[in-house]
Motif scaffolding. Sequence first.
Motif, mmCIF file in Angstrom:
data_model
loop_
_atom_site.group_PDB
_atom_site.id
_atom_site.type_symbol
_atom_site.label_atom_id
_atom_site.label_comp_id
_atom_site.label_asym_id
_atom_site.label_seq_id
_atom_site.Cartn_x
_atom_site.Cartn_y
_atom_site.Cartn_z
ATOM 1 N N SER A 61 0.814 -1.213 0.000
ATOM 2 C CA SER A 61 0.000 0.000 0.000
ATOM 3 C C SER A 61 0.847 1.262 0.000
ATOM 4 O O SER A 61 2.038 1.234 0.325
ATOM 5 C CB SER A 61 -0.950 0.006 1.199
ATOM 6 N N TYR A 104 0.616 5.432 1.208
ATOM 7 C CA TYR A 104 -0.065 6.511 1.927
ATOM 8 C C TYR A 104 0.672 7.803 1.609
ATOM 9 O O TYR A 104 1.887 7.807 1.545
ATOM 10 C CB TYR A 104 0.019 6.330 3.449
ATOM 11 N N TYR A 114 -4.033 10.719 0.665
ATOM 12 C CA TYR A 114 -4.164 9.762 -0.434
ATOM 13 C C TYR A 114 -3.841 8.360 0.072
ATOM 14 O O TYR A 114 -2.936 8.181 0.888
ATOM 15 C CB TYR A 114 -3.211 10.125 -1.579
ATOM 16 N N TYR A 115 -4.600 7.386 -0.413
ATOM 17 C CA TYR A 115 -4.338 5.994 -0.047
ATOM 18 C C TYR A 115 -4.661 5.096 -1.227
ATOM 19 O O TYR A 115 -5.649 5.296 -1.930
ATOM 20 C CB TYR A 115 -5.198 5.593 1.157
ATOM 21 N N GLN A 116 -3.816 4.114 -1.459
ATOM 22 C CA GLN A 116 -4.079 3.130 -2.497
ATOM 23 C C GLN A 116 -3.429 1.819 -2.059
ATOM 24 O O GLN A 116 -2.352 1.830 -1.467
ATOM 25 C CB GLN A 116 -3.472 3.614 -3.827
ATOM 26 N N HIS A 145 -9.445 7.824 -0.485
ATOM 27 C CA HIS A 145 -9.407 6.407 -0.857
ATOM 28 C C HIS A 145 -10.679 6.086 -1.624
ATOM 29 O O HIS A 145 -11.569 6.917 -1.764
ATOM 30 C CB HIS A 145 -9.306 5.548 0.393
ATOM 31 N N PHE A 168 -9.977 2.519 8.576
ATOM 32 C CA PHE A 168 -8.994 3.271 7.800
ATOM 33 C C PHE A 168 -8.407 4.454 8.571
ATOM 34 O O PHE A 168 -7.192 4.643 8.615
ATOM 35 C CB PHE A 168 -9.639 3.752 6.499
ATOM 36 N N ASP A 220 -7.310 12.833 -4.300
ATOM 37 C CA ASP A 220 -7.606 11.757 -5.242
ATOM 38 C C ASP A 220 -8.226 12.294 -6.530
ATOM 39 O O ASP A 220 -9.140 13.106 -6.494
ATOM 40 C CB ASP A 220 -8.587 10.794 -4.565
ATOM 41 N N ARG A 235 -4.558 8.531 -9.784
ATOM 42 C CA ARG A 235 -4.700 7.139 -9.361
ATOM 43 C C ARG A 235 -4.232 6.193 -10.467
ATOM 44 O O ARG A 235 -3.514 5.221 -10.223
ATOM 45 C CB ARG A 235 -6.150 6.847 -8.979
#
Lengths: 137, 206
Positions: free
Chosen positions: B5, B7, B17-19, B40, B94, B186, B191
């Motif tokens: 992941s 961050y 941001y998170y993926q 996210h 989260f 995002d 992304r």
Amino acid sequence: MTVHALWVINKAGGLVFSRSYSDTLPPLPLNTVLILAGTLHGVHAITSRISPGGGGGGMESFEAEGWGGRVFLTATGTKFVVLHSLPHPGLEELLLKVYEIYADAVMKNPFHTPEMPINSSLFETRLQALMIAANTA
Amino acid sequence: MTIFSLYIFDRHCDCIYYQDWHRTRPIRPPSIPNFRPGVHRLPPPLDPLAAQSTVRESIFDRDHAVSNVITTNGARVLSGSTPATNRGYTGLPFDEETKLVYGVVLSMRNMVKKLSGRDETFTSYRTNTYKLHLYETLTGYRFVLLSDPSTDSLRFVLRQIYVGPFVDYVVRNPMVQLDSRTEGIDNDHFRAAVDAHMRGLSMFGT
């Protein structure tokens, strides 16, 4: 590999032993080292909770740009933290030797109170010899 | 060799941001009061009961099979089967998880600075299940990547994401409000670009 310092942290997060073996890292007051050891204990607990796969243990090693640290957790919860230079060949063997010396000079000492600061000249001299050998190699 | 992941935190300590890619344990979506848009793409919690209640649980709890849920009328309900937020998820929500990640990064950074006595940067740490890499920009953004424990330093990947997709699709994007504190950064282009970059890496597993 140069060993900069060794800490022993008891299972409650208290620092029970700390020695510096090189002058690369600046000497710190004992209070600061106590705080840092407590922080490391907390960080170790949190790192196992943020694992992306779930489960797993806590932090085993960390790195800065010129040096790193290795955290060795024994089955009874005592942590040995070695601050060392990079790269670090022979670090695992050194940690096992440190653990062996701890078992011999501290745990087998009938006058030692568990979880309390270590005041053993035998422990110190044997560690000193080990670290000098490691740092000159 | 896998990547778990990514961050991104801004200078206000907020996750913007998170993926994730190969997480075996799916992340639990945040509760509605803690939901921030544009961070996210997790589904929002559906159960209205879960939205009203605050789940109190210790971060040191190993299993979340039974946790105390205090509803708005003050009644204590033993969960485990009732709230939808727990269904299928075993980990932390989260928002809690990002706080822990940021806390660990900040603590380690300060510890490394104290120990070395100068402005030395903390780069990574490793456990037996993952490795965390940190890249910090001069503007205070912190890029955090979680990968397989056996990988070498991946800070160069974080730098590439910063100078590539981040500058192109976030900094130069007039629709993105940087420093808004209420929204993330995002957008579809960013992304997609981050995803393509990660999938192009040799250490990105299948």
